[in-house]
Design a protein around this motif. Structure first.
Motif, PDB file in Angstrom:
ATOM      1  N   TYR A   1       2.992 -42.646 -14.235  1.00  0.00           N
ATOM      2  CA  TYR A   1       2.490 -42.474 -15.540  1.00  0.00           C
ATOM      3  C   TYR A   1       2.908 -41.239 -16.256  1.00  0.00           C
ATOM      4  O   TYR A   1       3.623 -41.195 -17.074  1.00  0.00           O
ATOM      5  N   LYS A   2       3.786 -40.287 -15.115  1.00  0.00           N
ATOM      6  CA  LYS A   2       4.095 -38.993 -16.129  1.00  0.00           C
ATOM      7  C   LYS A   2       5.709 -39.226 -16.274  1.00  0.00           C
ATOM      8  O   LYS A   2       5.957 -38.300 -17.379  1.00  0.00           O
TER       9      LYS A   2
ATOM     10  N   ALA B   1       5.953 -39.891 -19.805  1.00  0.00           N
ATOM     11  CA  ALA B   1       5.343 -38.275 -20.355  1.00  0.00           C
ATOM     12  C   ALA B   1       6.698 -37.422 -20.503  1.00  0.00           C
ATOM     13  O   ALA B   1       6.820 -36.833 -21.474  1.00  0.00           O
TER      14      ALA B   1
ATOM     15  N   ALA C   1      -6.508 -38.817 -14.851  1.00  0.00           N
ATOM     16  CA  ALA C   1      -5.571 -37.467 -15.354  1.00  0.00           C
ATOM     17  C   ALA C   1      -4.718 -37.956 -16.851  1.00  0.00           C
ATOM     18  O   ALA C   1      -4.420 -36.585 -17.315  1.00  0.00           O
ATOM     19  N   MET C   2      -5.359 -39.083 -17.977  1.00  0.00           N
ATOM     20  CA  MET C   2      -3.905 -39.384 -18.976  1.00  0.00           C
ATOM     21  C   MET C   2      -5.195 -38.341 -20.025  1.00  0.00           C
ATOM     22  O   MET C   2      -4.427 -37.293 -20.906  1.00  0.00           O
ATOM     23  N   SER C   3      -6.705 -38.623 -19.676  1.00  0.00           N
ATOM     24  CA  SER C   3      -7.135 -37.488 -20.309  1.00  0.00           C
ATOM     25  C   SER C   3      -7.077 -36.643 -20.669  1.00  0.00           C
ATOM     26  O   SER C   3      -7.199 -35.006 -21.281  1.00  0.00           O
ATOM     27  N   LYS C   4      -6.802 -35.523 -19.477  1.00  0.00           N
ATOM     28  CA  LYS C   4      -6.670 -34.455 -18.361  1.00  0.00           C
ATOM     29  C   LYS C   4      -5.642 -33.381 -19.421  1.00  0.00           C
ATOM     30  O   LYS C   4      -5.284 -32.341 -19.361  1.00  0.00           O
ATOM     31  N   ASP C   5      -4.491 -34.995 -19.564  1.00  0.00           N
ATOM     32  CA  ASP C   5      -2.859 -34.249 -19.564  1.00  0.00           C
ATOM     33  C   ASP C   5      -3.196 -34.726 -21.785  1.00  0.00           C
ATOM     34  O   ASP C   5      -2.072 -34.254 -22.273  1.00  0.00           O
TER      35      ASP C   5
ATOM     36  N   ILE D   1      -3.645 -36.764 -23.053  1.00  0.00           N
ATOM     37  CA  ILE D   1      -3.112 -38.186 -23.903  1.00  0.00           C
ATOM     38  C   ILE D   1      -4.143 -39.598 -24.138  1.00  0.00           C
ATOM     39  O   ILE D   1      -4.289 -40.165 -25.551  1.00  0.00           O
TER      40      ILE D   1
ATOM     41  N   LYS E   1      -0.804 -32.448 -25.463  1.00  0.00           N
ATOM     42  CA  LYS E   1      -0.045 -31.734 -24.544  1.00  0.00           C
ATOM     43  C   LYS E   1       1.442 -32.585 -24.844  1.00  0.00           C
ATOM     44  O   LYS E   1       1.362 -33.900 -24.654  1.00  0.00           O
TER      45      LYS E   1
ATOM     46  N   SER F   1       5.747 -33.632 -24.374  1.00  0.00           N
ATOM     47  CA  SER F   1       6.659 -33.280 -23.506  1.00  0.00           C
ATOM     48  C   SER F   1       7.504 -33.354 -23.845  1.00  0.00           C
ATOM     49  O   SER F   1       8.000 -33.151 -25.016  1.00  0.00           O
TER      50      SER F   1
END
Length: 451
Positions: free
Chosen positions: A78-79, A82, A313-317, A319, A449, A451
């Motif tokens: 996933y990362k 980004a 995780a996408m929400s925490k980042d 996205i 956020k 990248s």
């Protein structure tokens, strides 16, 4: 003490290899042979597609192994989007991967419903009935997960062993009497009389089903920091696992053709149960079907458990909107993410209520995700030159292997566009919608956020 404990809990080579095998050997092997055979004009094309699929998977495995070594973080698959692409592209690709995962879950649920319906009904069930059975299975495990209940890892492991056992049972059909030649349909026309363009087209369409069956190994990149000596064991585990899978898959295809016949395979539904019945009679067919449906339920449960965590995780980042991180603390449930993901699965089944439609849609989206994720190796190599010579895994024959992998998935995507243009256009529309959502909604959100 804490660090030592963490190291002791890390995945070793054998653990990782078994995870690769578990991720790849899903339910497709019990269904997609029919789709691959019906697309293949000759047995040579059929087996060539399965061999090519294995080679493509190996090229991808080695590419992801180096990506994992150069970018060893949990959630790597996933990362990397980004980290390497514009936030809008990363957002859109990660969203279509989630849609593809939902479609994959729906497709597997349909496989289970096709097998189960053969036991329940005397006559072949309609697409609507099979779709409703698949929806019911998804809804049951949605409520199970919503209630905070967890299928234990031991249960999952047992079901995984059952699935591997079923594959071995199918392979053992090679040692039983084969199909009666007098009852088989006429053989395929000789390749010499088929135009080259038709052979290429046939191969490309067969590769769609094969690609679905080989998928899943790329997710091992998500274990980056959880693997003991990741820079060495990550590539080794992936390669060993893929080689094992190639061998098993080819033996299963040989068993299908041996038991059913190539031409009959093209129209046989519930192929694995048919093979089991030829070996052990009606009782064997019933037992095999019930075990396979249990394995389907386990797969449905795993995807309903894991994909909401990706959305979290996408929400925490930043996205995805913050609501996707909403958690029921008492039950430990990601209520919004779980509900949205389950809803997407149901919607896919509603609009694409046959396995063939879901297969084309899923693999078209996967083609975008696979090609773009593999392309990050070119970006990461430039950014991590300082790691060269430090003991990290570096693939041989670079850049040939990632290019072969990317070209192969581009070819698969084009094959889908030619064979089923509506599904391809739908996939492109979904991608365009998510790009639009990013620029209209997500980019304006505070706290995103970049990248």
């Amino acid at each position: 003490m804490q660090n030592n404990s963490g190291k002791n809990n890390q995945l070793r080579l054998f653990d990782l290899t078994m995870i690769v095998v578990g991720l790849v050997i899903g339910m497709g092997i019990f269904r997609t042979a029919t789709d691959a055979a019906s697309a293949s004009l000759t047995p040579t094309i059929y087996f060539s597609a399965w061999i090519a699929g294995g080679i493509i998977a190996l090229c991808g495995a080695l590419t992801y192994a180096e990506i994992g070594s150069r970018y060893p973080v949990t959630g790597g698959y996933y990362k990397i989007f980004a980290a390497c692409y514009h936030p809008s592209v990363a957002f859109a690709i990660n969203c279509i991967i989630l849609i593809s995962n939902a479609a994959s879950l729906s497709g597997v649920a349909l496989i289970g419903s096709e097998y189960l319906s053969q036991l329940i009904f005397d006559e072949p069930a309609s697409d609507l009935v099979k779709s409703l059975i698949a929806m019911s299975a998804i809804m049951v495990f949605y409520f199970v997960n919503l209630a905070g209940l967890r299928m234990s890892s031991q249960t999952q492991n047992i079901l995984m062993l059952i699935k591997i056992l079923m594959v071995l049972v199918l392979i053992s059909a090679l040692f039983f009497p084969g199909a009666d030649p007098s009852s088989l349909p006429p053989s395929s026309i000789p390749p010499s009389s088929i135009p080259p363009s038709s052979l290429i087209y046939s191969f490309g369409v067969a590769l769609i089903a094969v690609s679905f069956t080989y998928g899943g190994y790329q997710q091992t990149i998500n274990f980056g920091e959880e693997v003991k000596d990741a820079r060495k064991n990550l590539p080794r585990g992936i390669v060993i696992g893929i080689l094992m899978i190639i061998g098993l898959y080819l033996l299963v295809q040989m068993a299908y053709v041996h038991s059913i016949g190539f031409e009959a395979l093209k129209s046989t539904r519930g192929i694995a149960a048919v093979v089991a019945e030829k070996m052990f009679g009606p009782t064997g067919k019933t037992i095999f079907t019930l075990l396979l449906f249990l394995a389907v339920l386990a797969y449905v449960n795993v995807l309903l458990l894991s994909n909401p965590r990706v959305m979290y995780a996408m929400s925490k980042d930043g996205i995805l909107p913050g609501m996707f991180a909403k958690t029921d603390e008492k039950r430990g449930v990601l209520t919004v993410s779980l509900t949205v993901f389950a809803a997407i699965c149901i919607i896919v089944l509603f609009f694409a209520n046959t396995f063939e439609k879901i297969l084309g849609f899923t693999i078209f989206l996967d083609s975008i995700g696979m090609a773009t994720s593999a392309a990050t190796i070119f970006i990461l190599r430039k950014r991590t030159k300082h790691l060269d010579g430090t003991g990290i895994y570096t693939m041989k024959w670079y850049p040939v292997l990632p290019l072969v992998f990317m070209i192969a998935y581009t070819f698969v995507g084009i094959s889908i566009a030619i064979n089923t243009p509506v599904l391809a256009l739908t996939g492109l529309a979904v991608f365009a919608v998510f790009l639009g959502i990013y620029f209209l909604v997500v980019r304006k959100s505070k706290g995103i956020k970049h990248s």
